[in-house]
Design a protein around this motif. Structure first.
Motif, PDB file in Angstrom:
ATOM      1  N   GLY A  24      -9.408   6.036 -15.575  1.00 53.94           N
ATOM      2  CA  GLY A  24     -10.777   5.886 -16.061  1.00 53.94           C
ATOM      3  C   GLY A  24     -11.303   4.476 -15.884  1.00 53.94           C
ATOM      4  N   THR A  25     -10.432   3.483 -16.083  1.00 53.61           N
ATOM      5  CA  THR A  25     -10.855   2.094 -15.909  1.00 53.61           C
ATOM      6  C   THR A  25     -11.242   1.832 -14.459  1.00 53.61           C
ATOM      7  N   VAL A  26     -10.437   2.337 -13.531  1.00 56.37           N
ATOM      8  CA  VAL A  26     -10.757   2.163 -12.105  1.00 56.37           C
ATOM      9  C   VAL A  26     -12.091   2.834 -11.789  1.00 56.37           C
ATOM     10  N   SER A  27     -12.285   4.020 -12.325  1.00 53.63           N
ATOM     11  CA  SER A  27     -13.525   4.749 -12.064  1.00 53.63           C
ATOM     12  C   SER A  27     -14.736   3.972 -12.568  1.00 53.63           C
ATOM     13  N   ARG A  28     -14.607   3.381 -13.759  1.00 54.38           N
ATOM     14  CA  ARG A  28     -15.725   2.614 -14.312  1.00 54.38           C
ATOM     15  C   ARG A  28     -16.028   1.390 -13.463  1.00 54.38           C
ATOM     16  N   VAL A  29     -15.008   0.710 -12.958  1.00 58.36           N
ATOM     17  CA  VAL A  29     -15.217  -0.461 -12.107  1.00 58.36           C
ATOM     18  C   VAL A  29     -15.926  -0.053 -10.816  1.00 58.36           C
ATOM     19  N   ILE A  30     -15.456   0.999 -10.195  1.00 57.86           N
ATOM     20  CA  ILE A  30     -16.025   1.439  -8.910  1.00 57.86           C
ATOM     21  C   ILE A  30     -17.477   1.856  -9.069  1.00 57.86           C
ATOM     22  N   ASN A  31     -17.800   2.470 -10.180  1.00 52.93           N
ATOM     23  CA  ASN A  31     -19.158   2.980 -10.391  1.00 52.93           C
ATOM     24  C   ASN A  31     -20.063   1.978 -11.093  1.00 52.93           C
ATOM     25  N   GLY A  32     -19.590   0.741 -11.218  1.00 59.24           N
ATOM     26  CA  GLY A  32     -20.426  -0.308 -11.779  1.00 59.24           C
ATOM     27  C   GLY A  32     -20.662  -0.168 -13.261  1.00 59.24           C
ATOM     28  N   GLY A  33     -19.797   0.547 -13.962  1.00 55.68           N
ATOM     29  CA  GLY A  33     -19.995   0.781 -15.378  1.00 55.68           C
ATOM     30  C   GLY A  33     -19.654  -0.424 -16.231  1.00 55.68           C
ATOM     31  N   HIS A  34     -19.960  -0.299 -17.528  1.00 51.00           N
ATOM     32  CA  HIS A  34     -19.675  -1.370 -18.479  1.00 51.00           C
ATOM     33  C   HIS A  34     -18.348  -1.085 -19.193  1.00 51.00           C
ATOM     34  N   TRP A  35     -18.072  -1.873 -20.213  1.00 49.53           N
ATOM     35  CA  TRP A  35     -16.894  -1.699 -21.051  1.00 49.53           C
ATOM     36  C   TRP A  35     -15.588  -1.876 -20.277  1.00 49.53           C
ATOM     37  N   VAL A  36     -15.601  -2.811 -19.331  1.00 46.94           N
ATOM     38  CA  VAL A  36     -14.379  -3.165 -18.613  1.00 46.94           C
ATOM     39  C   VAL A  36     -14.182  -4.668 -18.771  1.00 46.94           C
ATOM     40  N   GLU A  39     -10.526  -9.233 -17.039  1.00 49.39           N
ATOM     41  CA  GLU A  39      -9.167  -9.194 -16.510  1.00 49.39           C
ATOM     42  C   GLU A  39      -8.878  -7.873 -15.806  1.00 49.39           C
ATOM     43  N   ALA A  40      -9.305  -6.768 -16.450  1.00 51.69           N
ATOM     44  CA  ALA A  40      -9.068  -5.457 -15.846  1.00 51.69           C
ATOM     45  C   ALA A  40      -9.880  -5.293 -14.567  1.00 51.69           C
ATOM     46  N   ARG A  41     -11.122  -5.785 -14.577  1.00 55.93           N
ATOM     47  CA  ARG A  41     -11.947  -5.693 -13.377  1.00 55.93           C
ATOM     48  C   ARG A  41     -11.309  -6.460 -12.223  1.00 55.93           C
ATOM     49  N   ALA A  42     -10.806  -7.670 -12.503  1.00 58.77           N
ATOM     50  CA  ALA A  42     -10.170  -8.476 -11.456  1.00 58.77           C
ATOM     51  C   ALA A  42      -8.930  -7.778 -10.911  1.00 58.77           C
ATOM     52  N   ALA A  43      -8.153  -7.152 -11.818  1.00 57.16           N
ATOM     53  CA  ALA A  43      -6.941  -6.452 -11.378  1.00 57.16           C
ATOM     54  C   ALA A  43      -7.289  -5.264 -10.492  1.00 57.16           C
ATOM     55  N   VAL A  44      -8.335  -4.531 -10.854  1.00 58.69           N
ATOM     56  CA  VAL A  44      -8.757  -3.373 -10.058  1.00 58.69           C
ATOM     57  C   VAL A  44      -9.267  -3.820  -8.696  1.00 58.69           C
ATOM     58  N   GLU A  45     -10.080  -4.871  -8.674  1.00 59.80           N
ATOM     59  CA  GLU A  45     -10.622  -5.342  -7.392  1.00 59.80           C
ATOM     60  C   GLU A  45      -9.500  -5.820  -6.467  1.00 59.80           C
ATOM     61  N   ALA A  46      -8.497  -6.481  -7.033  1.00 61.56           N
ATOM     62  CA  ALA A  46      -7.371  -6.921  -6.216  1.00 61.56           C
ATOM     63  C   ALA A  46      -6.574  -5.723  -5.699  1.00 61.56           C
ATOM     64  N   ALA A  47      -6.431  -4.701  -6.556  1.00 64.39           N
ATOM     65  CA  ALA A  47      -5.677  -3.511  -6.140  1.00 64.39           C
ATOM     66  C   ALA A  47      -6.416  -2.740  -5.055  1.00 64.39           C
ATOM     67  N   ILE A  48      -7.727  -2.732  -5.121  1.00 65.55           N
ATOM     68  CA  ILE A  48      -8.517  -2.059  -4.076  1.00 65.55           C
ATOM     69  C   ILE A  48      -8.270  -2.714  -2.726  1.00 65.55           C
ATOM     70  N   VAL A  49      -8.239  -4.047  -2.723  1.00 65.00           N
ATOM     71  CA  VAL A  49      -7.969  -4.765  -1.475  1.00 65.00           C
ATOM     72  C   VAL A  49      -6.552  -4.481  -0.993  1.00 65.00           C
ATOM     73  N   GLU A  50      -5.596  -4.500  -1.917  1.00 58.14           N
ATOM     74  CA  GLU A  50      -4.184  -4.298  -1.547  1.00 58.14           C
ATOM     75  C   GLU A  50      -3.927  -2.899  -0.999  1.00 58.14           C
ATOM     76  N   THR A  51      -4.535  -1.887  -1.617  1.00 56.29           N
ATOM     77  CA  THR A  51      -4.279  -0.513  -1.182  1.00 56.29           C
ATOM     78  C   THR A  51      -5.161  -0.079  -0.023  1.00 56.29           C
ATOM     79  N   GLY A  52      -6.271  -0.807   0.208  1.00 51.59           N
ATOM     80  CA  GLY A  52      -7.199  -0.399   1.260  1.00 51.59           C
ATOM     81  C   GLY A  52      -8.056   0.781   0.851  1.00 51.59           C
ATOM     82  N   TYR A  53      -8.244   0.979  -0.456  1.00 53.40           N
ATOM     83  CA  TYR A  53      -9.007   2.116  -0.954  1.00 53.40           C
ATOM     84  C   TYR A  53     -10.485   1.986  -0.587  1.00 53.40           C
ATOM     85  N   THR A  54     -11.115   3.064  -0.160  1.00 54.26           N
ATOM     86  CA  THR A  54     -12.564   3.148   0.041  1.00 54.26           C
ATOM     87  C   THR A  54     -13.081   4.364  -0.709  1.00 54.26           C
TER      88      THR A  54
END
Length: 337
Positions: A24-36, A39-54
């Motif tokens: 759910g946290t990843v979903s909120r970050v991707i969709n530009g939601g609030h309540w993240v 620290e969690a946003r930075a971790a998700v953004e780094a993981a997106i780069v590492e995994t190559g997720y689109t």
């Protein structure tokens, strides 16, 4: 020979695992939601780069009911997109503003009744989330149709006609025209002509109002000609003005493109700029600085207009009402006046 297996595309769950957060946290970050948290946003953004997720935008559109795109709607003949540099500036600014949000801009041109009907059907079908209407005429019915259909729409300039309450971003058209007219008067010019735009556009109507107000008793309706923001119409208007008022000592054109046309007509008539006739334009779209001689003009804040329109329509899409915004202009003095 066996074909190599197709690599599996990374999913949101892969991103969550690498980031150490919930799905759910990843979903909120991707969709530009609030309540993240940051620290969690930075971790998700780094993981997106590492995994190559689109993101799967088609799936997201089905889930959210949104296309993640806006329309840049021009209700003018197609050639004006390239002939008038102001449209290119607005298009570039809107594209850049949306790119920062990972959104897409769709260019739509609708000059004729058939084209406008096609655009109305396309927009009503939900192919875009909102509309940036960058040109509008009082006689057009498209704006009213978009409003009636509940399509989030933001205009450049004050909408004319019976459509009320449409969010818009404008400059002080009348005040800007007064500013330029006062500058020419202060330079000693008295026989000042105006080449205005179409009266069913906000620029055409309100720049004439400002010019007339500032000229006061010196205003002469015989020194007003109308163009259509094209160079040829500025040339033709200047030619007509010289025929009936050869004593003109300055001309204010309601666009830089028409000012360039006016200068061409003055040169053919053997009139020097600015020694015999001062010339001023409106827009500062890039053409003014590159022209020989460089044009004195009114600078519109193009990047701010674009970004404000994007912010405004996204707020409207999100359910937040927006009041109209009026931005300031700047007098730019160059060689023609």
């Amino acid at each position: 020979m066996t074909a190599a297996p197709t690599p599996r595309k990374p999913t949101i769950r892969d991103v969550a695992a690498v980031a150490g957060v919930s799905y759910g946290t990843v979903s909120r970050v991707i969709n530009g939601g609030h309540w993240v948290s940051p620290e969690a946003r930075a971790a998700v953004e780094a993981a997106i780069v590492e995994t190559g997720y689109t993101a799967n935008h088609a799936a997201r559109s089905l889930a959210t009911g949104r296309s993640n795109s806006l329309a840049f709607l021009l209700t003018e003949p197609q050639h004006l997109l390239f002939a008038d540099p102001t449209f290119a500036l607005l298009l570039r600014g809107a594209t850049e503003a949306l790119a920062e949000r990972s959104m897409t801009l769709v260019l739509l041109i609708a000059d004729t009744a058939t084209e406008q009907a096609n655009v109305e059907r396309y927009v009503r079908a939900g192919h875009v989330d909102g509309v940036l209407l960058v040109s509008s005429h009082e006689s057009d019915s498209l704006l009213a149709a978009l409003v009636e259909a509940g399509v989030p729409t933001v205009c450049t300039g004050i909408p004319l006609g019976e459509v009320a309450g449409v969010p818009h971003v404008s400059v002080d058209e009348a005040g800007s025209a007064r500013m330029m007219t006062r500058y020419l008067l202060d330079r000693g010019h008295r026989r000042i002509a105006l080449i205005t735009g179409p009266n069913d556009t906000p620029g055409g109507r309100f720049r004439l109002v400002g010019f007339r107000e500032e000229m006061g008793e010196l205003f002469d309706p015989a020194l007003v000609e109308q163009g259509s923001y094209e160079q040829a119409t500025g040339d033709a208007a200047m030619t007509r003005l010289l025929e009936r008022a050869p004593d003109i000592d300055a001309v204010f054109a309601a666009s830089d493109v028409m000012a360039v046309g006016a200068i061409a007509a003055l040169r053919r008539a053997g009139r020097r700029v600015p020694e015999d006739v001062a010339v001023a334009g409106f827009d500062d779209s890039g053409l003014a600085a590159l022209h020989t001689p460089p044009l004195t003009t009114v600078r519109q804040p193009w990047a701010e207009i674009s970004s404000t329109m994007v912010d405004m329509v996204l707020d409207v899409i999100g359910g937040t009402p927006r009041e109209p915004v009026m931005l300031p202009t700047t007098l730019v003095v160059r060689d023609t006046a």
